[in-house]
Scaffold this active site. Structure first.
Site, PDB file in Angstrom:
ATOM      1  N   GLU A 263       0.852  -1.194   0.000  1.00  0.00           N
ATOM      2  CA  GLU A 263       0.000   0.000   0.000  1.00  0.00           C
ATOM      3  C   GLU A 263       0.879   1.231   0.000  1.00  0.00           C
ATOM      4  O   GLU A 263       1.815   1.335   0.786  1.00  0.00           O
ATOM      5  CB  GLU A 263      -0.902   0.083   1.243  1.00  0.00           C
ATOM      6  CG  GLU A 263      -2.108  -0.807   1.259  1.00  0.00           C
ATOM      7  CD  GLU A 263      -2.999  -0.529   2.482  1.00  0.00           C
ATOM      8  OE1 GLU A 263      -2.960   0.601   3.019  1.00  0.00           O
ATOM      9  OE2 GLU A 263      -3.709  -1.451   2.911  1.00  0.00           O
ATOM     10  N   GLU A 317     -13.634   5.685  -1.220  1.00  0.00           N
ATOM     11  CA  GLU A 317     -14.541   4.792  -0.494  1.00  0.00           C
ATOM     12  C   GLU A 317     -15.313   5.598   0.557  1.00  0.00           C
ATOM     13  O   GLU A 317     -14.770   5.964   1.597  1.00  0.00           O
ATOM     14  CB  GLU A 317     -13.750   3.657   0.152  1.00  0.00           C
ATOM     15  CG  GLU A 317     -13.042   2.775  -0.864  1.00  0.00           C
ATOM     16  CD  GLU A 317     -12.122   1.753  -0.235  1.00  0.00           C
ATOM     17  OE1 GLU A 317     -12.618   0.825   0.426  1.00  0.00           O
ATOM     18  OE2 GLU A 317     -10.891   1.907  -0.382  1.00  0.00           O
ATOM     19  N   LYS A 320     -15.672   4.714   4.632  1.00  0.00           N
ATOM     20  CA  LYS A 320     -14.537   4.555   5.533  1.00  0.00           C
ATOM     21  C   LYS A 320     -14.638   5.595   6.640  1.00  0.00           C
ATOM     22  O   LYS A 320     -15.034   6.737   6.405  1.00  0.00           O
ATOM     23  CB  LYS A 320     -13.215   4.699   4.785  1.00  0.00           C
ATOM     24  CG  LYS A 320     -12.989   3.620   3.735  1.00  0.00           C
ATOM     25  CD  LYS A 320     -11.545   3.546   3.292  1.00  0.00           C
ATOM     26  CE  LYS A 320     -10.699   2.825   4.330  1.00  0.00           C
ATOM     27  NZ  LYS A 320      -9.343   2.529   3.824  1.00  0.00           N
ATOM     28  N   GLU A 326      -9.213   9.623   4.476  1.00  0.00           N
ATOM     29  CA  GLU A 326      -9.449   8.179   4.392  1.00  0.00           C
ATOM     30  C   GLU A 326     -10.414   7.825   3.271  1.00  0.00           C
ATOM     31  O   GLU A 326     -10.369   6.722   2.733  1.00  0.00           O
ATOM     32  CB  GLU A 326      -9.981   7.652   5.722  1.00  0.00           C
ATOM     33  CG  GLU A 326      -8.937   7.499   6.798  1.00  0.00           C
ATOM     34  CD  GLU A 326      -7.890   6.457   6.426  1.00  0.00           C
ATOM     35  OE1 GLU A 326      -8.265   5.303   6.136  1.00  0.00           O
ATOM     36  OE2 GLU A 326      -6.696   6.792   6.410  1.00  0.00           O
TER      37      GLU A 326
END
Length: 468
Positions: A263, A317, A320, A326
């Protein structure tokens, strides 16, 4: 999580993976959202971009089925909550492998299993289960004669290091070394696997922007930083972080362990205190990282070793938790449009720029450490055109009715009636509701029919309010 000429983005990724001299670039496909395209559409998107390596956070059957016969290599994951049961019972590991691996392989090109994710910082304290779980999963693969085809590892957070600066002084936290780090590394060596590491220069920069140059964090031209321990000169924070991990491995005599960065990324949007978050910086970081990987150069400590990375992440997303960043690491928005432009061909890599999408060229980029208004304060809510007419109409009716959005401007003859399309009208209404509710978390969802953007929507001559 973005909007660009799709076919080219993939060419970039595939070219990276095919070349032995270069490293490889894959992408993390997270699904903590309620407005994402179906897995079948996601696979089409990946293929249209030439992205042929993807990392998942589970073994969702629908996703693995969609990936079958796609030519895309897949890293799957055994979630942290299954570690205890898998470590305690070989039959549990056998059942998991049978249901989640052998059922799909080889049609789905599963190349590795990530057993757990950042286990050392798991609040449920699952560290003791990690290595036993890895060994049991491996034993299950042996039974299925898949152990040579599928590697097993576990992504560790960069915070597993006790010391990371200077890079040459890199060391793991002492409390982890004997109980879990060494046993895990022994297992990786015995099985011919590699260490998975999650590394985010953004976190280090945001917390120390008064000491770290933004150009250094974004791989831009900068004077560099000389390591006081070994004299090596670093041109980027990412390389310094990776070499700190290599130094930590060397300190405990595991120099021969390979590494993959599972990541890394940079958020295109953040809160006021998340210094450096923004589209321009995200485009610069990811674009320059890809450029480095494709050029095949290693780190100062290991210049001959190609760098292999998985960008985080495919989509923004919206479900999250945590700070705004985030929810905004994606290269693509949920409607499959690109968030920003990064180099997509080898020609572009030789001289192209990485830029946000739809950003005026007359707008000066922020100075190092400065966060522009479009990076943090100004956001808008727009309709997800792929949500379908029924869902969009229901959400529009709610926003203009119960939601008390100001919908006067989209009535016949009013300033924002044209273009007279459901998506344009819904976008205006959703944004009105979002701004009225001070852009609070959860006010731009509408059951997956909307998402947040950081550039003003363009529908004819209609101007969308900011609420500022």
């Amino acid at each position: 999580m973005a909007s660009r000429p799709f076919s080219l983005l993939v060419l970039l990724f595939s070219a990276i993976i095919v070349s032995d001299a270069a490293g490889s670039v894959g992408i993390n496909y997270g699904r903590v959202a309620n407005n994402l395209p179906s897995p079948d559409k996601v696979v089409q998107l990946l293929k249209s971009q030439g992205i042929n390596k993807v990392k998942l956070y589970d073994t969702d059957a629908t996703v693995l089925t969609a990936l079958a016969n796609s030519g895309i290599s897949v890293v799957v994951a055994l979630p942290n909550e299954l570690l205890a049961a898998t470590a305690a019972d070989q039959s549990a590991a056998d059942n998991w492998v049978q249901s989640n691996i052998t059922k799909f392989y080889p049609q789905t090109k599963i190349e590795a299993i990530a057993v757990g994710n950042e286990v050392f910082v798991d609040p449920k304290n699952t560290t003791n289960y990690l290595v036993p779980a890895m060994k049991n999963i491996h034993a299950s693969l042996v039974k299925s004669k898949l152990d040579s085809a599928i590697k097993i590892s576990s992504p560790i957070a960069f915070s597993a290091l006790q010391v990371s600066y200077p890079s040459s002084a890199g060391s793991f936290k002492q409390e982890l070394v004997e109980p879990v780090i060494k046993p895990m590394l022994d297992f990786l060596k015995q099985t011919g696997s590699y260490l998975m590491v999650n590394a985010y220069p953004f976190f280090a920069y945001a917390a120390n922007s008064d000491q770290i140059s933004l150009d250094y964090a974004l791989f831009k031209n900068n004077p560099g930083v000389v390591d006081s321990g070994n004299g090596l000169k670093y041109q980027s924070l990412f390389e310094a972080q990776i070499d700190a991990v290599f130094a930590a491995l060397s300190a405990i005599q595991y120099d021969d362990v390979k590494m993959v960065v599972t990541e890394t990324g940079w958020p295109s949007m953040g809160d006021e205190n998340e210094i450096g978050a923004g589209e321009e910086n995200a485009a610069a970081y990811n674009g320059n990282l890809v450029r480095k990987v494709l050029n095949g150069s290693g780190t100062p400590l290991r210049p001959q070793d190609p760098i292999n990375v998985y960008l985080f992440a495919l989509f923004n997303e919206n479900q999250k938790s945590g700070p705004t960043s985030e929810r905004n690491y994606g290269l693509f928005y949920p409607n499959e449009q690109k968030v920003y432009n990064i180099p997509l061909t080898l020609e572009e890599l030789q001289g192209g720029q990485s830029t946000p999408v739809n950003t005026s060229t007359s707008q000066a980029p922020p100075m190092a450490g400065e966060v522009s208004k479009t990076q943090v304060g100004q956001t808008w809510c727009v309709a997800n055109g792929k949500a379908g007419e029924e869902k969009l109409q229901a959400a529009l009716d709610y926003a203009c009715g119960q939601g008390e959005a100001d919908c006067k401007a989209i009535q016949p003859g009013a300033t924002c009636y044209n273009p007279n399309t459901l998506e344009a009208h819904a976008s205006y209404a959703f944004n009105s509701y979002y701004q009225k509710n001070t852009r609070a978390a959860g006010t731009c969802e509408f059951g997956g029919a909307a998402y947040v953007v950081s550039q003003p929507p363009a529908y004819g001559n209609c101007e969308f309010p900011t609420g500022n």
